[in-house]
Design an enzyme around this catalytic site. Structure first.
Site, PDB file in Angstrom:
ATOM      1  N   LYS A 119       7.820   4.935   0.661  1.00  6.63           N
ATOM      2  CA  LYS A 119       7.332   5.156   2.020  1.00  6.63           C
ATOM      3  C   LYS A 119       8.299   4.598   3.048  1.00  6.63           C
ATOM      4  O   LYS A 119       8.698   5.293   3.991  1.00  6.63           O
ATOM      5  CB  LYS A 119       5.953   4.519   2.214  1.00  6.63           C
ATOM      6  N   ASP A 137       1.927   7.356   3.866  1.00  8.96           N
ATOM      7  CA  ASP A 137       1.211   6.105   4.050  1.00  8.96           C
ATOM      8  C   ASP A 137      -0.273   6.368   3.803  1.00  8.96           C
ATOM      9  O   ASP A 137      -0.661   7.437   3.338  1.00  8.96           O
ATOM     10  CB  ASP A 137       1.471   5.522   5.438  1.00  8.96           C
TER      11      ASP A 137
END
Length: 207
Positions: A119, A137
């Site tokens: 991420k 996320d």
């Protein structure tokens, strides 16, 4: 891709066109630190913390000079402050040791840095270096599954699914569409289905 997913993407693009990251930063290193701090923490809280941190330590050298204890003290409101401080200092040391103090653009190099997972690497690659990427996320993961844009049991499954259905040139923008929709409308609890621009086609509307 089914028609409803094409339409979902069209509406999201129309609604959130031009959406930008909420995190505040003025360099690639500041972005990296802010994203590390954002794990399990809101961007608003991170911005309050970095308002205090960045004026005194916004380079790898200054972070190291600040030291673990002082860094922990400043970033405590972000949660998991001990591990985050350890990762930020470790990443700073590695940047100085192996990359001349500069944050690398390459994804595979980014994920070698302490505290940097897929991420974080995708956010930095996308925002700082304009490399097409979709960072998954909690908002993106929840939303992609809920509106059945890309279903998966892990962030990686969702990331790969989104890459298949979203044109590559729109990956980075779509990441922001999904994040803002997840924050403003399709919240984790009590999503605002009545106000949602997708309500007529969303397979999970009014669930």
């Amino acid at each position: 891709m089914t028609d409803f997913r094409l339409e979902e993407l069209r509406i999201l693009e129309e609604t959130y066109s031009g959406a930008l990251p909420e995190l505040k930063f003025s360099s690639t290193f500041e972005l990296l630190v802010a994203v590390v701090l954002s794990a399990q923490c809101t961007d608003k809280r991170v911005n309050l913390v970095t308002q205090e941190l960045f004026p005194i330590a916004n380079t790898p050298q200054k972070i190291i000079a600040l030291g673990q204890s002082k860094l922990e003290e400043i970033i405590r409101p972000c949660g998991y402050f001990r591990s985050k401080a350890k990762h930020i200092i470790g990443a700073s040391e590695m940047l100085l040791r192996e990359y001349g103090g500069e944050v690398p653009a390459d994804f595979e190099e980014l994920i070698k840095l302490p505290g940097v997972g897929r991420k974080t690497a995708n956010v930095v690659a996308s925002v700082a270096f304009k490399i097409p990427a979709i960072a998954v996320d909690t908002h993106v993961f929840r939303l992609a599954n809920r509106i059945k844009l890309a279903e998966g049991k892990t962030p990686l499954e969702v990331e790969l699914g989104l890459q298949k259905i979203i044109p590559k040139e729109k990956w980075s923008d779509a990441h922001h569409w999904l994040i803002w929709h997840g924050r403003l409308i399709c919240t984790s609890r009590s999503p605002k289905c009545s106000k949602c621009p997708l309500k007529e086609i969303c397979p999970s509307a009014d669930f």
